[in-house]
Scaffold this motif. Structure first.
Motif, PDB file in Angstrom:
ATOM      1  N   ASP A 197      95.681 -21.982  14.111  1.00 50.42           N
ATOM      2  CA  ASP A 197      96.404 -22.047  12.847  1.00 50.42           C
ATOM      3  C   ASP A 197      97.774 -22.697  12.986  1.00 50.42           C
ATOM      4  OD1 ASP A 197      97.545 -20.078  14.312  1.00 50.42           O
ATOM      5  OD2 ASP A 197      97.424 -18.507  12.785  1.00 50.42           O
ATOM      6  N   HIS A 198      97.885 -23.621  13.961  1.00 51.76           N
ATOM      7  CA  HIS A 198      99.155 -24.320  14.152  1.00 51.76           C
ATOM      8  C   HIS A 198      98.935 -25.825  14.220  1.00 51.76           C
ATOM      9  CE1 HIS A 198     102.059 -21.051  14.774  1.00 51.76           C
ATOM     10  NE2 HIS A 198     101.028 -20.381  15.266  1.00 51.76           N
ATOM     11  N   ARG A 199      99.924 -26.551  13.712  1.00 46.55           N
ATOM     12  CA  ARG A 199      99.933 -28.008  13.805  1.00 46.55           C
ATOM     13  C   ARG A 199     101.114 -28.427  14.658  1.00 46.55           C
ATOM     14  NH1 ARG A 199      98.633 -32.844  11.087  1.00 46.55           N
ATOM     15  NH2 ARG A 199     100.298 -34.384  11.310  1.00 46.55           N
ATOM     16  N   TYR A 200     100.870 -29.334  15.621  1.00 50.12           N
ATOM     17  CA  TYR A 200     101.899 -29.824  16.533  1.00 50.12           C
ATOM     18  C   TYR A 200     102.045 -31.330  16.345  1.00 50.12           C
ATOM     19  CZ  TYR A 200     100.635 -25.425  18.904  1.00 50.12           C
ATOM     20  OH  TYR A 200     100.344 -24.115  19.202  1.00 50.12           O
ATOM     21  N   GLU A 201     103.224 -31.852  16.643  1.00 51.36           N
ATOM     22  CA  GLU A 201     103.473 -33.288  16.647  1.00 51.36           C
ATOM     23  C   GLU A 201     103.484 -33.767  18.091  1.00 51.36           C
ATOM     24  OE1 GLU A 201     103.704 -35.278  14.045  1.00 51.36           O
ATOM     25  OE2 GLU A 201     103.440 -33.601  12.654  1.00 51.36           O
ATOM     26  N   VAL A 202     102.620 -34.747  18.412  1.00 49.13           N
ATOM     27  CA  VAL A 202     102.521 -35.271  19.771  1.00 49.13           C
ATOM     28  C   VAL A 202     102.561 -36.794  19.710  1.00 49.13           C
ATOM     29  CG1 VAL A 202     101.176 -33.282  20.559  1.00 49.13           C
ATOM     30  CG2 VAL A 202      99.997 -35.342  19.722  1.00 49.13           C
ATOM     31  N   VAL A 203     102.569 -37.415  20.880  1.00 47.69           N
ATOM     32  CA  VAL A 203     102.531 -38.869  20.987  1.00 47.69           C
ATOM     33  C   VAL A 203     101.181 -39.278  21.577  1.00 47.69           C
ATOM     34  CG1 VAL A 203     103.463 -40.865  22.219  1.00 47.69           C
ATOM     35  CG2 VAL A 203     105.008 -39.214  21.155  1.00 47.69           C
ATOM     36  N   MET A 204     100.518 -40.228  20.930  1.00 49.41           N
ATOM     37  CA  MET A 204      99.260 -40.759  21.456  1.00 49.41           C
ATOM     38  C   MET A 204      99.566 -42.006  22.274  1.00 49.41           C
ATOM     39  SD  MET A 204      95.684 -41.453  19.458  1.00 49.41           S
ATOM     40  CE  MET A 204      96.416 -42.562  18.249  1.00 49.41           C
ATOM     41  N   ARG A 205      99.158 -41.966  23.543  1.00 51.01           N
ATOM     42  CA  ARG A 205      99.435 -43.075  24.463  1.00 51.01           C
ATOM     43  C   ARG A 205      98.334 -44.130  24.445  1.00 51.01           C
ATOM     44  NH1 ARG A 205     104.538 -43.945  26.546  1.00 51.01           N
ATOM     45  NH2 ARG A 205     105.525 -41.977  27.161  1.00 51.01           N
ATOM     46  N   ASN A 206      97.091 -43.724  24.301  1.00 49.19           N
ATOM     47  CA  ASN A 206      96.015 -44.698  24.178  1.00 49.19           C
ATOM     48  C   ASN A 206      94.867 -44.078  23.396  1.00 49.19           C
ATOM     49  OD1 ASN A 206      94.211 -43.290  26.002  1.00 49.19           O
ATOM     50  ND2 ASN A 206      95.344 -44.185  27.712  1.00 49.19           N
ATOM     51  N   LEU A 207      93.995 -44.938  22.928  1.00 46.39           N
ATOM     52  CA  LEU A 207      92.906 -44.508  22.057  1.00 46.39           C
ATOM     53  C   LEU A 207      91.678 -45.354  22.340  1.00 46.39           C
ATOM     54  CD1 LEU A 207      92.049 -42.768  19.535  1.00 46.39           C
ATOM     55  CD2 LEU A 207      92.756 -44.733  18.139  1.00 46.39           C
ATOM     56  N   SER A 208      90.525 -44.712  22.404  1.00 50.19           N
ATOM     57  CA  SER A 208      89.252 -45.418  22.546  1.00 50.19           C
ATOM     58  C   SER A 208      88.259 -44.786  21.580  1.00 50.19           C
ATOM     59  CB  SER A 208      88.732 -45.321  23.977  1.00 50.19           C
ATOM     60  OG  SER A 208      88.240 -44.016  24.252  1.00 50.19           O
ATOM     61  N   ARG A 209      87.046 -45.312  21.577  1.00 52.18           N
ATOM     62  CA  ARG A 209      86.014 -44.754  20.705  1.00 52.18           C
ATOM     63  C   ARG A 209      85.700 -43.304  21.061  1.00 52.18           C
ATOM     64  NH1 ARG A 209      82.727 -48.409  17.785  1.00 52.18           N
ATOM     65  NH2 ARG A 209      83.237 -50.607  18.167  1.00 52.18           N
ATOM     66  N   THR A 210      85.825 -42.985  22.342  1.00 54.69           N
ATOM     67  CA  THR A 210      85.356 -41.679  22.803  1.00 54.69           C
ATOM     68  C   THR A 210      86.463 -40.684  23.102  1.00 54.69           C
ATOM     69  OG1 THR A 210      85.285 -42.525  25.075  1.00 54.69           O
ATOM     70  CG2 THR A 210      83.264 -42.679  23.778  1.00 54.69           C
ATOM     71  N   GLY A 211      87.714 -41.125  23.114  1.00 57.18           N
ATOM     72  CA  GLY A 211      88.772 -40.184  23.456  1.00 57.18           C
ATOM     73  C   GLY A 211      90.152 -40.775  23.335  1.00 57.18           C
ATOM     74  N   ALA A 212      91.156 -39.976  23.714  1.00 51.27           N
ATOM     75  CA  ALA A 212      92.550 -40.406  23.614  1.00 51.27           C
ATOM     76  C   ALA A 212      93.371 -39.670  24.665  1.00 51.27           C
ATOM     77  CB  ALA A 212      93.096 -40.127  22.216  1.00 51.27           C
ATOM     78  N   ARG A 213      94.535 -40.224  24.941  1.00 51.71           N
ATOM     79  CA  ARG A 213      95.511 -39.571  25.811  1.00 51.71           C
ATOM     80  C   ARG A 213      96.733 -39.242  24.970  1.00 51.71           C
ATOM     81  NH1 ARG A 213      97.152 -39.067  31.210  1.00 51.71           N
ATOM     82  NH2 ARG A 213      99.423 -39.143  31.523  1.00 51.71           N
ATOM     83  N   ILE A 214      97.134 -37.967  24.995  1.00 53.30           N
ATOM     84  CA  ILE A 214      98.281 -37.540  24.210  1.00 53.30           C
ATOM     85  C   ILE A 214      99.323 -36.904  25.125  1.00 53.30           C
ATOM     86  CG2 ILE A 214      96.912 -37.172  22.130  1.00 53.30           C
ATOM     87  CD1 ILE A 214      97.040 -34.155  22.729  1.00 53.30           C
ATOM     88  N   GLU A 215     100.556 -36.896  24.660  1.00 57.14           N
ATOM     89  CA  GLU A 215     101.653 -36.267  25.398  1.00 57.14           C
ATOM     90  C   GLU A 215     102.533 -35.490  24.431  1.00 57.14           C
ATOM     91  OE1 GLU A 215     103.826 -39.217  27.491  1.00 57.14           O
ATOM     92  OE2 GLU A 215     102.186 -39.752  28.844  1.00 57.14           O
ATOM     93  N   GLY A 216     103.080 -34.359  24.915  1.00 58.59           N
ATOM     94  CA  GLY A 216     104.012 -33.607  24.089  1.00 58.59           C
ATOM     95  C   GLY A 216     103.753 -32.122  24.042  1.00 58.59           C
ATOM     96  N   LEU A 217     102.708 -31.633  24.716  1.00 65.94           N
ATOM     97  CA  LEU A 217     102.412 -30.204  24.735  1.00 65.94           C
ATOM     98  C   LEU A 217     102.330 -29.709  26.179  1.00 65.94           C
ATOM     99  CD1 LEU A 217      99.614 -29.855  22.001  1.00 65.94           C
ATOM    100  CD2 LEU A 217     102.078 -29.489  21.752  1.00 65.94           C
ATOM    101  N   LEU A 218     102.913 -28.579  26.428  1.00 66.71           N
ATOM    102  CA  LEU A 218     102.870 -27.951  27.753  1.00 66.71           C
ATOM    103  C   LEU A 218     101.884 -26.782  27.752  1.00 66.71           C
ATOM    104  CD1 LEU A 218     106.670 -27.828  28.717  1.00 66.71           C
ATOM    105  CD2 LEU A 218     104.906 -29.335  29.693  1.00 66.71           C
TER     106      LEU A 218
END
Length: 729
Positions: free
Chosen positions: A612-633
């Motif tokens: 029940d929470h929304r976070y703001e992160v940074v997406m470093r790359n994106l593909s059809r099958t997945g992504a790399r995000i940064e900003g959560l510990l």
């Protein structure tokens, strides 16, 4: 039965009868006049009893019905006549149907009715209820006439007002009317409706080369192809010129719409035979979907136009979905046009060179010249952005000449065995000054013609066949080498290879991508192209090779040369000279062991929803099958999340890798192509769902406003993860 019985006064009145009325009612000349009217077919008479059964019908009308095989005896009016409501009746308004008028004992005034026959026969009837001296209803009496010819004429007029006379497709007026009705109905039932805008590429060249009659014939054939593909899935209209529109009710799956658009593009792009001549065009498509991209007709059409503009700007022969950032893209395109002119004038462009390597020896055989633009404000601008602008604005001729002169000058400094390959657009190829420009560039640089190779796409065959043949003959007479680029992605006719003197075929990277995966025919296509090239004594180049498994495959399939990042990216002239100065003409392959889904690097803020929470992160790359995000510990592997890509795009994902503040996500459902170089989801959060959550019903807003609320995300507990700021570095 006689006319006098039914059409003289039948009700008793106490009012005095004037001499004229008495004379007219009893005069036998009146009966003769009515008989003459009946026989002339100007008008017929009829009468019914109180139950609606026909008790009198003019002889001429009887003969008409008998001739059509209709026995009107013992038929009622509602059995003989029907009042179907057609679309045109509904649009222009009409009387209540015949059964209602008879039951209500209302007067019938010029009511169009269809006669009970298989043929399209229409009468117009009028009548009034009759009552006896006691006030009891006795039936109807009236007149009738055949209006079949007039009605067919009106149908033809209405059709001309709604349909395109050339192609038979709906015209702009009908499409606007249909769209308005569909959107109104879709809003009421909370359903979707997709719309495609299509514009033919290079149609003007066909018109100019083969004439306007050929252009008209081409438009007819395009309409036929569109109709075969769309069928009963939607309605097709020609808005004017070479612009078409397709309305597709109840469609919002962008995957299915993208597949349909790609099919349309491929089919429209196949060659046409027109009066013995061969014509080749293409098409681009813009897609907008209600209610996501617009609620009202003007809003949705505007979104489709912007998407079409983006598709054409991307290089033509593409489709593009509408997104809220296309308006800024259009502004950037206009800026490109202005800034590119300045860059050409101030030497603001540069050339880079990518090696083409022999698959057996890893030895470089040639370099492809690639123009690059480092914009003073935007940084590096992709050629996919500025080359189409240059072609559309006519700057491609100046740009092409600059490329030719620069590449020849640079290549003249390389070892003698190395060839430089230059891309030549269809517009340049059609320029009669091209041989002179090439000769001047080679003469001033000292580059011999055998070291210059021109890379051409199949679009060069669109123009005048005779002029194309003459240009090929001139270029080969000059001693230049010719390569067919992007083979298999355009119009793919073997006639090109039979008639054009190519030395090389370049296998487009779209066939290399995924060739090592199961479920596609890419490897078989590569094999076929290689075999064809060998039979025609041509060399082959596999483009876009990045991983060792791709390199091994194209080697095994017989490609003679490879171009791709596994050997080298494009390099500036000083880096090429440094490499060549060492005497090392070999390039060792370096890349990942296996190809993976192409990932697009970026630095973009997105939302992540967990419980029940929304976070703001940074997406470093994106593909059809997945992504790399940064900003959560402290995010453990296996954590389920929903990635909010904005504009109503939600992707269910699971964390597969976790490294401090970075996570690698795997998507539950693959993303799809947006028709250009981007990715998008098949489905989006519906504006109807957002309206139910309290937002006004409207097209999806930019960003992610309202999405979390529509999902019921209202924080009630402490967040599980710590959110931190990340930098672009």
């Amino acid at each position: 039965m006689g006319l006098n019985k039914f059409f003289s006064r039948s009700t008793v009145t106490e009012e005095p009868v004037s001499p004229i009325d008495a004379y007219s009612a009893s005069d036998p000349r009146r009966i003769k006049l009515l008989d003459a009217i009946e026989e002339s077919d100007l008008s017929w008479f009829w009468a019914s009893d109180a139950n609606g059964k026909i008790v009198y019908l003019s002889r001429a009308a009887q003969e008409k019905l008998t001739g059509e095989g209709i026995d009107f005896h013992d038929l009622s009016l509602v059995e003989l006549f029907s009042t179907p409501i057609s679309e045109s009746d509904d649009e222009h308004g009409r009387q209540r149907p015949l059964p209602f008028l008879l039951r209500a004992r209302n007067s019938i005034n010029s009511l169009p009715v269809k006669v009970a026959t298989k043929k399209d026969i229409w009468w117009e009837i009028s009548g009034r209820p009759q009552f006896c001296e006691k006030g009891e209803f006795t039936g109807f009496r009236g007149s009738a006439k055949d209006i079949s010819a007039q009605r067919q004429g009106q149908i033809d007029v209405n059709r001309m007002a709604q349909y395109d006379a050339l192609t038979g497709l709906a015209n702009r007026h009908r499409m606007e009317t249909r769209m308005a009705k569909l959107l109104t109905a879709s809003k009421a039932s909370q359903r979707s409706c997709a719309m495609m805008m299509l514009d033919l590429d290079r149609f003007k060249q066909v018109n100019d080369t083969l004439g306007h009659q050929a252009g008209d014939e081409l438009l007819k054939q395009v309409a036929q192809r569109l109709d075969r593909i769309i069928g009963d899935k939607g309605e097709i209209g020609r808005l004017g010129g070479d612009e078409f529109q397709i309305i597709l009710p109840d469609m919002d799956d962008r995957g299915a719409l993208g597949d349909l658009a790609q099919t349309l593009i491929q089919m429209v792009s196949q060659p046409y035979s027109i009066n013995g001549a061969r014509a080749i065009i293409g098409t681009s498509a813009g897609i907008a979907i209600a209610p996501f991209d617009g609620i009202e007709t003007d809003e949705l059409v505007g979104a489709g136009d912007l998407a079409l503009y983006a598709a054409k700007a991307g290089g033509r022969g593409q489709y593009r979905f509408y997104s809220s950032d296309l308006s800024s893209d259009a502004h950037w395109r206009r800026q490109i046009e202005e800034d590119l002119r300045d860059a050409l004038a101030t030497d603001g462009l540069e050339m880079q060179y990518q090696p083409l390597v022999d698959t057996k020896t890893n030895r470089v055989k040639s370099f492809e010249a690639l123009v690059r633009w480092n914009h003073p404000e935007r940084g590096w601008v992709s050629p996919a952005e500025f080359i189409p602008v240059a072609e559309e604005t006519g700057q491609i001729l100046d740009l092409g000449e600059w490329v030719i002169r620069t590449a020849c000058r640079d290549a003249a400094q390389w070892p003698e065995e190395l060839v430089v390959a230059i891309n030549v657009s269809a517009i340049q190829f059609a320029n009669e000054n091209l041989p002179t420009i090439l000769s001047d560039a080679m003469m001033s640089s000292g580059l011999p013609p055998e070291r210059l190779e021109l890379e051409l796409t199949e679009s060069v065959f669109i123009g005048d066949p005779h002029a194309t043949h003459e240009m090929f003959a001139t270029l080969k007479k000059m001693g230049l080498r010719l390569a067919l680029d992007d083979f298999g992605t355009g119009y793919s006719s073997l006639g090109y290879l039979r008639n054009a003197p190519f030395d090389k075929i370049k296998i487009d990277q779209s066939f290399v991508r995924g060739a090592c995966e199961g479920g596609n025919n890419n490897a078989a296509i590569i094999t076929a192209i290689v075999s064809l090239a060998e039979a025609l004594d041509m060399v082959t180049v596999a483009e876009g090779v990045e991983a060792h498994d791709e390199l091994d495959l194209v080697r095994e399939l017989g490609a003679t040369h490879v171009q791709g990042w596994i050997y080298s990216k494009a390099l500036p002239q000083d880096a090429v000279m440094e490499k060549l100065a060492s005497g090392e003409l070999e390039y060792e392959p370096s890349g990942p062991a296996k190809a993976r889904a192409s990932r697009k690097a970026m630095f973009r803020k997105v939302g992540v929803i967990h419980e029940d929470h929304r976070y703001e992160v940074v997406m470093r790359n994106l593909s059809r099958t997945g992504a790399r995000i940064e900003g959560l510990l402290n995010v453990p592997e296996g954590t389920d999340m929903v990635l909010d890509l904005g504009n109503g795009q939600l992707v269910v994902a699971v964390v597969r890798r976790a490294e401090e503040a970075a996570q690698g996500l795997e998507f539950e459902t693959k993303l799809i192509s947006d028709g250009a170089d981007g990715l998008c989801t098949r489905h989006r959060v519906s504006p109807y769902a957002l309206a139910a959550a309290g937002m006004p019903l409207a097209a999806l807003p930019a960003g992610s406003y309202g999405v979390a609320e529509a999902m019921g995300v209202n924080p009630r507990s402490r967040p599980h993860f710590l959110q931190i700021e990340t930098s672009p570095a």
